[in-house]
Design an enzyme around this catalytic site. Structure first.
Site, PDB file in Angstrom:
ATOM      1  N   GLY A 239     -51.575   1.045 -12.938  1.00  0.00           N
ATOM      2  CA  GLY A 239     -51.369   0.627 -11.549  1.00  0.00           C
ATOM      3  C   GLY A 239     -52.635   0.252 -10.800  1.00  0.00           C
ATOM      4  O   GLY A 239     -52.607   0.061  -9.583  1.00  0.00           O
TER       5      GLY A 239
ATOM      6  N   SER B 165     -51.711  -1.734 -16.343  1.00  0.00           N
ATOM      7  CA  SER B 165     -52.045  -3.012 -15.697  1.00  0.00           C
ATOM      8  C   SER B 165     -51.815  -4.236 -16.573  1.00  0.00           C
ATOM      9  O   SER B 165     -52.566  -5.211 -16.500  1.00  0.00           O
ATOM     10  CB  SER B 165     -53.490  -2.978 -15.171  1.00  0.00           C
ATOM     11  OG  SER B 165     -53.613  -2.026 -14.140  1.00  0.00           O
TER      12      SER B 165
ATOM     13  N   GLY C 282     -45.537  -1.804 -13.129  1.00  0.00           N
ATOM     14  CA  GLY C 282     -45.351  -2.661 -11.951  1.00  0.00           C
ATOM     15  C   GLY C 282     -44.823  -4.059 -12.258  1.00  0.00           C
ATOM     16  O   GLY C 282     -43.886  -4.532 -11.605  1.00  0.00           O
TER      17      GLY C 282
ATOM     18  N   HIS D 266     -45.427  10.578 -20.309  1.00  0.00           N
ATOM     19  CA  HIS D 266     -46.143   9.623 -19.448  1.00  0.00           C
ATOM     20  C   HIS D 266     -47.163  10.401 -18.611  1.00  0.00           C
ATOM     21  O   HIS D 266     -46.886  11.527 -18.184  1.00  0.00           O
ATOM     22  CB  HIS D 266     -45.150   8.892 -18.547  1.00  0.00           C
ATOM     23  CG  HIS D 266     -45.789   7.756 -17.811  1.00  0.00           C
ATOM     24  ND1 HIS D 266     -46.564   7.954 -16.697  1.00  0.00           N
ATOM     25  CD2 HIS D 266     -45.810   6.425 -18.058  1.00  0.00           C
ATOM     26  CE1 HIS D 266     -47.034   6.782 -16.280  1.00  0.00           C
ATOM     27  NE2 HIS D 266     -46.582   5.836 -17.091  1.00  0.00           N
TER      28      HIS D 266
ATOM     29  N   GLU E  47     -47.998  10.261 -15.653  1.00  0.00           N
ATOM     30  CA  GLU E  47     -47.517  10.705 -14.336  1.00  0.00           C
ATOM     31  C   GLU E  47     -46.749  12.020 -14.469  1.00  0.00           C
ATOM     32  O   GLU E  47     -46.852  12.896 -13.611  1.00  0.00           O
ATOM     33  CB  GLU E  47     -46.656   9.601 -13.690  1.00  0.00           C
ATOM     34  CG  GLU E  47     -47.538   8.486 -13.133  1.00  0.00           C
ATOM     35  CD  GLU E  47     -46.883   7.119 -13.061  1.00  0.00           C
ATOM     36  OE1 GLU E  47     -45.651   7.027 -13.176  1.00  0.00           O
ATOM     37  OE2 GLU E  47     -47.623   6.127 -12.887  1.00  0.00           O
TER      38      GLU E  47
ATOM     39  N   GLU F  44     -52.170   4.653 -23.018  1.00  0.00           N
ATOM     40  CA  GLU F  44     -52.224   4.276 -21.607  1.00  0.00           C
ATOM     41  C   GLU F  44     -53.394   5.000 -20.945  1.00  0.00           C
ATOM     42  O   GLU F  44     -53.246   6.160 -20.537  1.00  0.00           O
ATOM     43  CB  GLU F  44     -50.934   4.671 -20.895  1.00  0.00           C
ATOM     44  CG  GLU F  44     -49.703   3.952 -21.389  1.00  0.00           C
ATOM     45  CD  GLU F  44     -48.640   3.840 -20.298  1.00  0.00           C
ATOM     46  OE1 GLU F  44     -48.288   2.717 -19.943  1.00  0.00           O
ATOM     47  OE2 GLU F  44     -48.205   4.868 -19.785  1.00  0.00           O
TER      48      GLU F  44
ATOM     49  N   ASN G 126     -41.110  -0.048 -17.877  1.00  0.00           N
ATOM     50  CA  ASN G 126     -40.968   1.286 -17.288  1.00  0.00           C
ATOM     51  C   ASN G 126     -40.825   1.101 -15.782  1.00  0.00           C
ATOM     52  O   ASN G 126     -41.809   0.868 -15.091  1.00  0.00           O
ATOM     53  CB  ASN G 126     -42.213   2.131 -17.628  1.00  0.00           C
ATOM     54  CG  ASN G 126     -42.216   3.468 -16.910  1.00  0.00           C
ATOM     55  OD1 ASN G 126     -41.202   3.884 -16.349  1.00  0.00           O
ATOM     56  ND2 ASN G 126     -43.355   4.147 -16.913  1.00  0.00           N
ATOM     57  N   TRP G 127     -39.578   1.189 -15.313  1.00  0.00           N
ATOM     58  CA  TRP G 127     -39.337   0.946 -13.880  1.00  0.00           C
ATOM     59  C   TRP G 127     -39.755   2.128 -13.011  1.00  0.00           C
ATOM     60  O   TRP G 127     -39.679   2.050 -11.787  1.00  0.00           O
ATOM     61  CB  TRP G 127     -37.846   0.659 -13.652  1.00  0.00           C
ATOM     62  CG  TRP G 127     -37.428  -0.711 -14.070  1.00  0.00           C
ATOM     63  CD1 TRP G 127     -38.205  -1.659 -14.700  1.00  0.00           C
ATOM     64  CD2 TRP G 127     -36.131  -1.312 -13.891  1.00  0.00           C
ATOM     65  NE1 TRP G 127     -37.458  -2.789 -14.922  1.00  0.00           N
ATOM     66  CE2 TRP G 127     -36.184  -2.610 -14.440  1.00  0.00           C
ATOM     67  CE3 TRP G 127     -34.941  -0.870 -13.327  1.00  0.00           C
ATOM     68  CZ2 TRP G 127     -35.089  -3.475 -14.434  1.00  0.00           C
ATOM     69  CZ3 TRP G 127     -33.841  -1.724 -13.322  1.00  0.00           C
ATOM     70  CH2 TRP G 127     -33.924  -3.020 -13.868  1.00  0.00           C
ATOM     71  N   LYS G 128     -40.102   3.241 -13.617  1.00  0.00           N
ATOM     72  CA  LYS G 128     -40.476   4.450 -12.864  1.00  0.00           C
ATOM     73  C   LYS G 128     -39.352   4.770 -11.854  1.00  0.00           C
ATOM     74  O   LYS G 128     -38.184   4.607 -12.192  1.00  0.00           O
ATOM     75  CB  LYS G 128     -41.842   4.264 -12.207  1.00  0.00           C
ATOM     76  CG  LYS G 128     -42.887   3.806 -13.243  1.00  0.00           C
ATOM     77  CD  LYS G 128     -44.295   3.913 -12.792  1.00  0.00           C
ATOM     78  CE  LYS G 128     -45.218   3.439 -13.915  1.00  0.00           C
ATOM     79  NZ  LYS G 128     -46.613   3.615 -13.635  1.00  0.00           N
TER      80      LYS G 128
HETATM   81  P1  PGA Z   1     -48.614  -0.353 -14.739  1.00  0.00           P
HETATM   82  O1  PGA Z   1     -47.966   0.988 -15.311  1.00  0.00           O
HETATM   83  O2  PGA Z   1     -48.185  -1.478 -15.659  1.00  0.00           O
HETATM   84  O3  PGA Z   1     -48.041  -0.492 -13.361  1.00  0.00           O
HETATM   85  O4  PGA Z   1     -50.094  -0.178 -14.747  1.00  0.00           O
HETATM   86  C1  PGA Z   1     -47.881   1.224 -16.696  1.00  0.00           C
HETATM   87  C2  PGA Z   1     -47.227   2.552 -16.952  1.00  0.00           C
HETATM   88  O5  PGA Z   1     -47.400   3.480 -16.148  1.00  0.00           O
HETATM   89  O6  PGA Z   1     -46.511   2.723 -17.963  1.00  0.00           O
END
Ligand code: PGA
Length: 247
Positions: free
Chosen positions: A171, A210, A232, A95, A97, A165, A8-10
């Protein structure tokens, strides 16, 4: 069963960086037999660029969101139909976010997942508790509620994936223990398999939050974990390759 490893490159990446990523990743992959299903979800404008750059490699494409409607007057939105036409096979929905920053409710998430399924995309439906909910011992209550409200009625064997998640793990570098991951995944698998009358082996639950090259192997070795969703650490081709190769 084959594990699924999703990047997931966001909101990261450029045309140049995604071409370089694809070149490096496919070079690492060539000559090895990919044991996992590897999926990359870049920002929308990079989908076609990445598709071309990945060429004949077995890496699949996904997106990070889609709209609930098939098409129409929805300025700034992107349809599942278009994602499909661009070569996506997966789409992340719900997600944390987007739930927190865009006010996406579980009901909206369910409608997006429904649209994805109807369009032939596999929705990767994200669920997870916040730090406060966890501290208050509410993890399983929240998970069960999110399943009840976000899982589409059309969900059936092989047409959807869930991703656990924990919001506090995204993150942050903090992870639940392997025991905690196992317990929550078990609860999700039990709930979903009962709800839509599936065998427990037919419910795929990825872990996200993470995930790094040095913990991916241990996480994916857990029988209850069907793969990982990586933020990330997926931005660097080398790190993501190590994660994909660790199962
Ligand atoms: P992260 O993000 O690996 O940077 O913790 C995971 C995600 O948001 O899908």
């Amino acid at each position: 069963m084959k594990k699924t490893v999703i990047a997931n490159w966001k909101m990261c990446g450029t045309p140049d960086s995604s071409k370089a990523w694809a070149q490096e990743f496919t070079a690492q992959l060539s000559g090895t037999t990919a044991k996992s299903e590897i999926v990359v979800c870049p920002p929308f404008p990079l989908i076609s660029i990445l598709k071309e750059a990945l060429g004949e490699s077995p890496v699949k494409l996904g997106a990070q969101n889609c709209h609930i409607q098939p098409e129409g007057a929805y300025t700034g939105e992107t349809s599942a139909l278009l994602l499909n036409a661009l070569g996506c096979e997966y789409v992340i929905v719900g997600h944390s976010e987007r739930r927190a920053q865009c006010g996406e409710s579980s009901d909206i998430v369910r409608q997006k997942a429904t649209r994805a399924i109807k369009t032939g995309l596999i929705p990767v439906i994200c669920i997870g508790e916040t730090a406060t909910q966890r501290e208050n011992g509410k993890t399983l209550d929240i998970i069960n509620q999110q399943i009840e409200e976000s899982l589409p009625f059309e969900a059936a064997a092989g047409n959807f994936i869930l991703a656990y998640e924990p919001v506090w793990a995204i993150g942050s570098g903090n992870l639940p223990t392997m025991d905690e991951i196992t317990q929550v995944h078990r609860a999700i698998i039990t709930n979903v398999s009962k709800r839509i009358a599936l065998d427990i082996t037919q419910v795929s639950v990825l872990y996200g939050g993470s995930v790094k090259p040095d913990n991916a192997g241990e996480i994916m070795a857990l029988p209850e974990v069907s793969g990982v969703l990586v933020g990330g650490a997926s931005l660097k081709a080398e790190e993501f390759y190590k994660i994909a190769a660790s199962c």
